[in-house]
Each structure stands twice: as C-alpha cells, then as structure tokens.
Design an enzyme around this catalytic site. Structure first.
Site, short mmCIF file in Angstrom:
data_model
loop_
_atom_site.label_atom_id
_atom_site.label_comp_id
_atom_site.label_asym_id
_atom_site.label_seq_id
_atom_site.Cartn_x
_atom_site.Cartn_y
_atom_site.Cartn_z
N CYS A 240 -10.70 31.97 -30.67
CA CYS A 240 -9.90 31.71 -29.76
C CYS A 240 -8.81 32.78 -29.33
O CYS A 240 -8.64 33.40 -29.95
CB CYS A 240 -9.10 30.33 -29.84
SG CYS A 240 -10.24 29.10 -30.58
N GLY B 264 -12.70 33.70 -26.24
CA GLY B 264 -13.27 32.47 -26.13
C GLY B 264 -13.44 32.17 -24.61
O GLY B 264 -12.65 32.09 -23.70
N ASN C 60 -5.70 29.83 -32.97
CA ASN C 60 -6.83 30.70 -33.05
C ASN C 60 -7.05 30.94 -34.54
O ASN C 60 -6.19 31.42 -35.35
CB ASN C 60 -6.34 32.24 -32.69
CG ASN C 60 -7.21 33.27 -32.86
OD1 ASN C 60 -8.39 33.01 -32.79
ND2 ASN C 60 -6.55 34.35 -32.83
N GLY C 61 -8.41 31.06 -34.95
CA GLY C 61 -8.59 31.17 -36.44
C GLY C 61 -9.65 30.19 -36.67
O GLY C 61 -10.13 29.39 -35.94
N CYS D 166 -7.96 41.29 -40.12
CA CYS D 166 -9.55 41.30 -39.96
C CYS D 166 -9.87 42.89 -39.39
O CYS D 166 -9.42 42.92 -38.34
CB CYS D 166 -9.73 40.16 -39.04
SG CYS D 166 -11.62 40.36 -38.35
N TYR E 47 -14.61 45.23 -32.90
CA TYR E 47 -15.23 44.49 -31.63
C TYR E 47 -14.38 43.48 -31.01
O TYR E 47 -14.37 43.37 -29.85
CB TYR E 47 -16.65 43.86 -32.02
CG TYR E 47 -17.15 43.00 -31.34
CD1 TYR E 47 -17.87 43.54 -30.02
CD2 TYR E 47 -17.05 41.60 -31.26
CE1 TYR E 47 -18.64 42.79 -29.09
CE2 TYR E 47 -17.50 40.78 -30.08
CZ TYR E 47 -18.27 41.21 -29.35
OH TYR E 47 -19.10 40.61 -28.32
N SER F 13 -19.30 47.26 -25.40
CA SER F 13 -18.73 47.30 -26.87
C SER F 13 -18.93 48.41 -27.59
O SER F 13 -17.95 48.94 -28.46
CB SER F 13 -19.15 46.15 -27.67
OG SER F 13 -20.58 46.23 -27.79
N ASP G 186 -23.55 51.42 -30.77
CA ASP G 186 -23.20 50.10 -30.55
C ASP G 186 -22.13 49.89 -31.94
O ASP G 186 -22.07 50.73 -32.75
CB ASP G 186 -24.31 49.19 -30.72
CG ASP G 186 -24.26 47.70 -30.08
OD1 ASP G 186 -23.01 47.88 -29.54
OD2 ASP G 186 -25.27 47.19 -29.58
N ASP G 187 -21.34 48.84 -31.55
CA ASP G 187 -20.50 48.37 -32.67
C ASP G 187 -21.00 47.73 -33.85
O ASP G 187 -20.39 47.99 -34.85
CB ASP G 187 -19.46 47.44 -32.08
CG ASP G 187 -20.01 46.13 -31.64
OD1 ASP G 187 -19.93 45.26 -32.18
OD2 ASP G 187 -20.78 46.26 -30.31
N CYS H 242 -18.57 34.83 -42.03
CA CYS H 242 -17.00 34.80 -42.01
C CYS H 242 -16.56 33.31 -41.97
O CYS H 242 -17.24 32.59 -41.01
CB CYS H 242 -16.71 35.56 -40.69
SG CYS H 242 -14.84 35.52 -40.23
N CYS I 277 -9.11 42.43 -44.25
CA CYS I 277 -10.15 41.44 -44.75
C CYS I 277 -11.50 42.15 -44.05
O CYS I 277 -11.64 42.44 -42.99
CB CYS I 277 -10.00 40.47 -44.29
SG CYS I 277 -11.65 39.12 -44.61
N CYS J 203 -16.96 40.43 -44.27
CA CYS J 203 -18.29 40.26 -43.59
C CYS J 203 -19.18 41.31 -44.04
O CYS J 203 -20.46 41.41 -43.94
CB CYS J 203 -18.01 40.04 -42.01
SG CYS J 203 -17.02 41.64 -41.39
#
Length: 505
Positions: free
Chosen positions: A23, A50, A124-125, A268, A274, A315, A377-378, A414, A465, A468
């Site tokens: 979000c 979002g 958000n989160g 993060c 991205y 991206s 690409d990312d 994640c 963090c 992922c």
C-alpha cells in the site's frame, strides 16, 4: 466513468503477475489548505504501491468523513467527491491486498468510533501476528454486553479496533495516543500507520522500519507519506524519516514524538530494487542511483559480448543504464511499453488472453533485428514474463538474447507487504540459474550477487531485510497456518468459534 473492480491487469492476463507492494499511505495536517486535494495528489504519486482501492478521510475538527472505493485514485475521486471532503486533517490510502480479499469492505482508511470521538487509519505493510491480534480484539470490553460483527477481514481493521477500544485498569477509555502507546508494542510485522482523530494526525513505523515513511513540511502544515516523491508532488519539503519504533503526533502545537519500541532497522532491500519510485530517497539513498549502480555491478559480475543493452520497461531501465555504462555496450530502446494497460474493464477472450504480454510490450524490430541483446530486468518471479519476452525478441529477429537480472534469485516468500508468488511457484526455488535460463529460452542468464546488490544501496547489510533472497527473516514467524492472505476469511468460514476473534466491540 466505470468504477474499479479491484482487479489488476495480471488478474486478466494469467502469468503476468510480478511482485506487488502492500500500500501507499499519506497524511496531512494543514489548516487553511485543501487537504483532500493534497492527499489526492499524494496518493497519485503513490499509485504504484497499490492499485486495487483508494480512500481519503478528512476531519473538520468535529467529525471525520471517509470516502473510499475500488479502483485507481483517478477512478475513485473527482472534483465533486473531493469538494465534499472539507477539513484541516486528512489521511489517504492506496491499497494492494496482502491480508484480506480485494473487496470494498477491506478498502482503507478504516474507521471506528471511540469513547473520545473517532479514528480513521491507513496501513502500509503486513502483520505476522494477525491471529493473536484477532484474539486481543475478541477480548476487548463489549458494548452493552455484546460484540458487533463487521465485514472487514484485514489486519488493519484489527489494529484500528484495538486503538479504538482500549481502557485503563479501572475501565476508563484511553485516548488514541494512550492506546497507541499500549497497543503498538504488541503489533508484529511491517507497519507504517497514518491515522487521525478529529484534532490530531498520527504516524507510526514498526521497530524494524521495513517499509519507508517520511515527514515533510508545508508552509502552513505538515505531511507524512510512504515516499519522498509524494512530498514533492504536493510541494512539501522533506524534513526526515520517521524512525523505526517512533510515534509522532501533529496538531496545533506542532510535532511531538515518542517511542514505543527500540529501533532495530531492517529496511526492505526490495524497495531499492523495484518497489519504490526511482525519484524517491530512502535512508538517505536515492533509489534511481541505487538501481543504476546495481546495473554497473551486474555488468562487472556478468559480462557478455553483445551489440545492444535494452531494459524491460520501465522497472529495468535504471539498471540497464548502469550496465551499458559499465560494459561499454550501447544502450537502446528495444521494447515499447503501453503505459495505459494498468487496468481494463473489458474481459478479454481466450484468444486475446493468449496474446499476453503484447498488450503491455511490443518490440522495435528495426532496432533489434540481427543484434546480440542484453536484456536487463529487476527480478524474476515465476519467469512467465521473461519467457514471453525472450520469445518475442527472437521472433523479431534478435540474433542472441542474454538476460541479466539486477537482484538475486527470489527463493523465499515475503510476509511483510510484498505479495510474491508462493514458494512453490517461484522459479528459482529448486532450479539452478542454468536451468532457469534454459526454461526462459535465453542464450545466457545471470543474476547480481546479494552482496553487490546490497553494496549498491550503500546501506549496511545488517540493516536490510533481504529475506526473499536469503531466507533470513528479521523476526520470528508464527506457524504457517497462522500466515496467509486469506487467514481471516478462513477463520470466518470456520464457524462461530473461529469467528469470535473477528467480532468487534
């Protein structure tokens, strides 16, 4: 104008889904300003975070009015709706669902009446102790001896209910600020909260600071937002980041701050790869510069003889720029993106579905014919998009297609606000890089190393963090059955006992 349906383009084009963020949140305290319009523009700048629903709550000092609906910010609001939102405090939200279905009832800001007025909140989160919070809500004192059921099934509504229903040892209702100091230490996971009552704007960030949240200054007020780019669009000056574990309050007396937890920074890293806009700064580092540097390091780690470097728009563009700079291979535009395919209200036929990625990207045949290409690409999640791209480029006449990725293989889910595929769907889980490359149909495939990616952010590795990529989560996680997007819907479906935690006082 057709209303939004909460469905993203990847719902209409199977296999197109990439990583989605949770979000974007925005809040403003500015007497004398058109706070609803400021919030609208702030959300517009955060639309990438979002696209399922959007909402704005405004207080005029005596009451809070909330307007929200499914769809993009530009679909939900118009001059009439914004004109009806009069006041001096506002909070706004653009949602991608990570807990709770994409339905109107789960759109934000959430709203609750309290003993002292009311509260509107955007989040958000994603939280990891949702089941525990549901039990805490069920244990709240019940009005007139009974609980009231609501349709919302997201972690945000649980936090809102907890903030609205706290009492002291004598049963006296706590203020929102007192409740926040009591509740927030028990909230686990990623959360940037922007909330308000009739008189005060609040913002809080989890102790790990997993998602970004910043404070800005207007000439006659203050702004809080998920990214600095949202400050820029509404003319606010960046002041500072809201610290991990910090709660701030903004009213006519200015900004005051308190701490509900010790800071343990774990921002993060995927925000740099991205999620965030390239014109955003996080922890003092510009996102665009980080992505360009990732491309440079990728070129050093994975060189190849080629004629042209092209990005996957948009991206992959900054990393492709960096790769071209470091490799000396010319940078070019080989793929043209249709910028208006974010959503559609026309259900495609099966034949049209099979055209897939052509709705979004089309090759420039004159540029790529006969060329040895480096396609940057990312990230790769399932691999469907890259597989279609490689095929498309070969059909357009590319002599060779070498894929380069500016993040390491995504191998772990994640739980903190990015809706990746499940671990079983992640192409890097159980396949070697060479096997993935063959699966994509590429002449070669290479990823940046984890350390090189982290170095590009200039942030110390212990403060990021990167779960992922390496599976090292910044906090203990509950049992798998207590995680998941449909956790609360599942509890509701389980019957009366399981649904007790979802009854609101």
């Amino acid at each position: 104008m057709p209303r939004g349906d909460g469905r993203l383009s990847h719902d209409l084009l199977p296999g197109e889904k990439g990583p989605q963020d949770a979000c974007g949140v925005f809040g403003v305290w500015a007497p004398g300003e058109e706070v609803a319009k400021l919030t609208y523009f702030g959300l517009y700048a955060l639309q990438h975070r979002g696209q399922e629903s959007a909402g704005i709550a405004v207080s005029n000092g005596s009451q809070i009015l909330v307007f929200k609906d499914m769809g993009l910010v530009s679909q939900v609001f118009d001059e009439t709706s914004l004109g009806s939102l009069q006041g001096h405090i506002a909070v706004g939200h653009a949602r991608y669902s990570t807990t709770g279905a994409s339905v109107w009832e789960n759109a934000q800001p959430t709203f609750r009446a309290t003993a002292h007025g009311s509260i509107a909140l955007g989040h958000n989160g994603n939280l990891v102790n949702t089941a525990e919070l549901a039990e805490m809500v069920a244990a709240l004192p019940k009005e007139n001896g009974r609980a009231t059921q609501v349709a919302a099934t997201n972690d945000t509504d649980l936090v809102t209910a907890l903030l609205a229903g706290q009492t002291d040892a004598d049963g006296k209702p706590l203020t929102i600020e007192e409740a926040a100091a009591k509740v927030l230490p028990d909230v686990k996971g990623a959360f940037c909260l922007v909330f308000m009552n009739e008189h005060t704007l609040y913002a809080a960030r989890d102790p790990q600071g997993i998602r970004p949240l910043v404070l800005g200054r207007l000439e006659r007020g203050w702004v809080v937002a998920s990214e600095t780019a949202a400050l820029d669009i509404c003319g606010a000056t960046f002041v500072r980041e809201i610290e991990p574990g910090e709660l701030i309050a903004i009213d006519e007396h200015g900004v005051r701050t308190s701490r509900f937890a010790e800071a343990r920074p774990k921002g993060c890293v995927f925000e740099y790869v991205y999620l965030a806009r390239p014109d955003t700064d996080i922890a003092g580092r510009n996102v665009y510069l980080s992505r360009v540097e990732m491309g440079r390091k990728l070129a050093a780690e994975a060189p190849v003889d080629a004629d042209l470097v092209i990005p996957t728009p948009e991206s992959g563009t900054p990393a492709a720029v960096g790769y071209a700079e470091a490799s000396g291979i010319p940078y070019g535009t080989g793929l043209v993106k249709n910028s208006y395919v974010g959503r559609t209200f026309i259900q495609p036929s099966q034949t049209i579905r099979q055209l897939g990625i052509r709705l979004k990207l089309n090759p420039l045949k004159e540029v790529i014919k006969g060329k040895r290409l480096v396609v940057v690409d990312d990230s790769i999640v399932r691999g469907n998009t890259q597989r279609a791209l490689v095929r498309m480029l070969r059909e357009a006449g590319a002599a060779e297609v070498h894929v380069r990725i500016s993040s390491p293989p995504v191998k772990w889910p994640c739980f903190f606000g990015i809706d990746f595929a499940t671990r079983a769907e992640l192409i890097a889980n159980g396949m070697s890089v060479e096997e993935i490359g063959r699966s994509l149909g590429a002449d070669s495939l290479a990823y940046i190393s984890l350390d090189a990616m982290i170095e590009a952010t200039t942030i110390a590795k212990p403060n990021l963090c990167r779960a992922c990529f390496d599976g090292e989560y910044p906090m203990a996680l509950p049992d798998p059955e207590l995680l998941g997007k449909q956790l609360l819907e599942t509890e509701l479906a389980g019957g009366a006992d399981a649904a007790d935690a979802l009854r609101r006082p």
